[in-house]
Design a protein around this motif. Structure first.
Motif, mmCIF file in Angstrom:
data_model
loop_
_atom_site.group_PDB
_atom_site.id
_atom_site.type_symbol
_atom_site.label_atom_id
_atom_site.label_comp_id
_atom_site.label_asym_id
_atom_site.label_seq_id
_atom_site.Cartn_x
_atom_site.Cartn_y
_atom_site.Cartn_z
ATOM 1 N N ILE A 100 0.850 -1.192 0.000
ATOM 2 C CA ILE A 100 0.000 0.000 0.000
ATOM 3 C C ILE A 100 0.883 1.238 0.000
ATOM 4 C CG2 ILE A 100 -1.696 1.337 1.315
ATOM 5 C CD1 ILE A 100 -2.588 -1.322 2.591
ATOM 6 N N SER A 101 0.536 2.208 -0.826
ATOM 7 C CA SER A 101 1.254 3.476 -0.826
ATOM 8 C C SER A 101 0.289 4.567 -1.275
ATOM 9 C CB SER A 101 2.481 3.408 -1.747
ATOM 10 O OG SER A 101 3.296 4.561 -1.578
ATOM 11 N N SER A 102 0.837 5.715 -1.624
ATOM 12 C CA SER A 102 0.033 6.801 -2.188
ATOM 13 C C SER A 102 0.882 7.493 -3.238
ATOM 14 C CB SER A 102 -0.382 7.796 -1.095
ATOM 15 O OG SER A 102 0.760 8.453 -0.552
ATOM 16 N N ASP A 103 0.220 8.156 -4.181
ATOM 17 C CA ASP A 103 0.973 8.898 -5.179
ATOM 18 C C ASP A 103 1.272 10.303 -4.668
ATOM 19 O OD1 ASP A 103 -1.390 10.359 -5.479
ATOM 20 O OD2 ASP A 103 -1.981 9.333 -7.317
ATOM 21 N N THR A 104 1.868 11.137 -5.490
ATOM 22 C CA THR A 104 2.284 12.460 -5.042
ATOM 23 C C THR A 104 1.098 13.378 -4.739
ATOM 24 O OG1 THR A 104 2.504 13.123 -7.372
ATOM 25 C CG2 THR A 104 4.492 12.378 -6.239
ATOM 26 N N LYS A 105 -0.087 13.001 -5.203
ATOM 27 C CA LYS A 105 -1.290 13.760 -4.884
ATOM 28 C C LYS A 105 -1.947 13.289 -3.585
ATOM 29 C CE LYS A 105 -2.476 14.699 -9.730
ATOM 30 N NZ LYS A 105 -3.504 14.505 -10.790
ATOM 31 N N GLY A 106 -1.411 12.211 -3.021
ATOM 32 C CA GLY A 106 -1.986 11.659 -1.798
ATOM 33 C C GLY A 106 -3.034 10.604 -2.027
ATOM 34 N N ASP A 107 -3.316 10.277 -3.292
ATOM 35 C CA ASP A 107 -4.311 9.250 -3.594
ATOM 36 C C ASP A 107 -3.724 7.866 -3.342
ATOM 37 O OD1 ASP A 107 -6.242 11.095 -4.407
ATOM 38 O OD2 ASP A 107 -5.413 11.172 -6.447
ATOM 39 N N PRO A 108 -4.531 6.943 -2.807
ATOM 40 C CA PRO A 108 -4.010 5.614 -2.490
ATOM 41 C C PRO A 108 -3.598 4.825 -3.724
ATOM 42 C CG PRO A 108 -6.388 5.692 -2.180
ATOM 43 C CD PRO A 108 -5.944 7.090 -2.420
ATOM 44 N N VAL A 109 -2.567 4.022 -3.560
ATOM 45 C CA VAL A 109 -2.053 3.146 -4.604
ATOM 46 C C VAL A 109 -1.862 1.762 -3.999
ATOM 47 C CG1 VAL A 109 -0.151 2.681 -6.210
ATOM 48 C CG2 VAL A 109 -0.819 5.050 -5.711
ATOM 49 N N ILE A 110 -2.282 0.723 -4.722
ATOM 50 C CA ILE A 110 -2.004 -0.644 -4.275
ATOM 51 C C ILE A 110 -1.235 -1.369 -5.372
ATOM 52 C CG2 ILE A 110 -3.890 -0.829 -2.626
ATOM 53 C CD1 ILE A 110 -5.560 -2.220 -4.734
#
Length: 271
Positions: free
Chosen positions: A253-263
């Protein structure tokens, strides 16, 4: 499955065979190159050299880049090596494994594409899976620049719920192909009944692996008793198969530079 596959939609139940047998097309030579034997010969020599490196070959043809500016290791965990390829087009994320064939990455690519197609939560788009000339395999995918944290966990929960609602299965529980959770095989044979699928292909299969590796008959017998008595635990539950990430923990789990979640790094199946 084929070693070099084009990644089509994985959201349709019939796509695994199509994905496994569809090869990425090669772009034709520009007219200027075709018109000049000397230039054509030069380009063919370059392409012959690139044939020894299928990663660079794809990036400089299908990846629409004309120059690879550099590569750098960004870590790939304990199973795979990972690199960032910087080009004059866009950066690419590449994972390689020197010991395992392309089947593992094919399963990952199909899972990523299935989640991507829901247009809900952000996942890296897979581009290419193939075999390495020296043995092993690779996967090329979209490079996502991560933010400084894992982002808003409530947003993650909402996006996951959207994904689950967007990808319902009409084939039951399972997935188009078997895949891996970490490096452990995961059996995804389509099954109409959830209890049967979970008992046989999740609990039962893991118990068999543990028994063969460690010879712990006590754990195996306890697990078998649980399987025999598991159905009443789901009395009254409404069970509907939908797409899962399959290996969702903090490391995936992470987030992109906009703060949106990334899996990422999925072991997808429909549960």
């Amino acid at each position: 499955m084929a070693a070099n596959v084009a990644l089509l939609s994985a959201s349709s139940p019939s796509t695994s065979a199509a994905v496994a047998s569809s090869f990425l097309s090669r772009r034709p030579l520009p007219r200027c190159c075709a018109a000049s034997p000397r230039r054509a010969s030069s380009r063919l020599s370059i392409m012959a050299a690139l044939g020894d490196d299928p990663i660079k070959e794809w990036i400089l043809t299908e990846g629409k880049a004309t120059q690879i500016k550099g590569t750098r290791s960004i870590g790939g965990g304990c199973i795979n090596a990972a690199q960032r390829y910087d080009t004059d087009a866009v950066p690419f994320f590449v994972k390689t494994n020197s010991r395992i064939g392309p089947e593992m990455f094919e399963g990952e690519a199909l899972g990523l594409k299935a989640m991507y197609d829901t247009k809900s939560i952000r996942v890296p788009l897979p581009y290419k899976v193939g075999s390495l000339p020296t043995g092993g395999s690779f996967i090329i995918m979209e490079f996502i620049e991560f933010g400084r944290s894992r982002g808003d966990q409530s947003a993650l929960g909402r996006k996951l719920a959207e994904m689950h609602k967007s990808a319902k299965s009409d084939k039951g529980y399972g997935f188009h192909v078997d895949n891996t959770i970490g490096s452990t095989p995961q059996i995804n044979t389509w099954t109409a009944d959830w209890i049967e699928f979970y008992s046989k292909h999740r609990l039962g299969y893991q118990l068999e692996l543990a028994s063969r590796r460690y010879g712990d008959s006590a754990i195996y017998e306890k697990g078998q008793r649980l399987i025999k008595n598991i159905r009443p635990l789901f009395d009254g539950a409404v069970l509907e198969p939908c797409l899962l990430h399959g290996d969702l923990w903090s490391g995936n789990i992470s987030s992109d530079t906009k703060g949106d979640p990334v899996i990422l790094d999925p072991a997808c199946y429909c549960k």
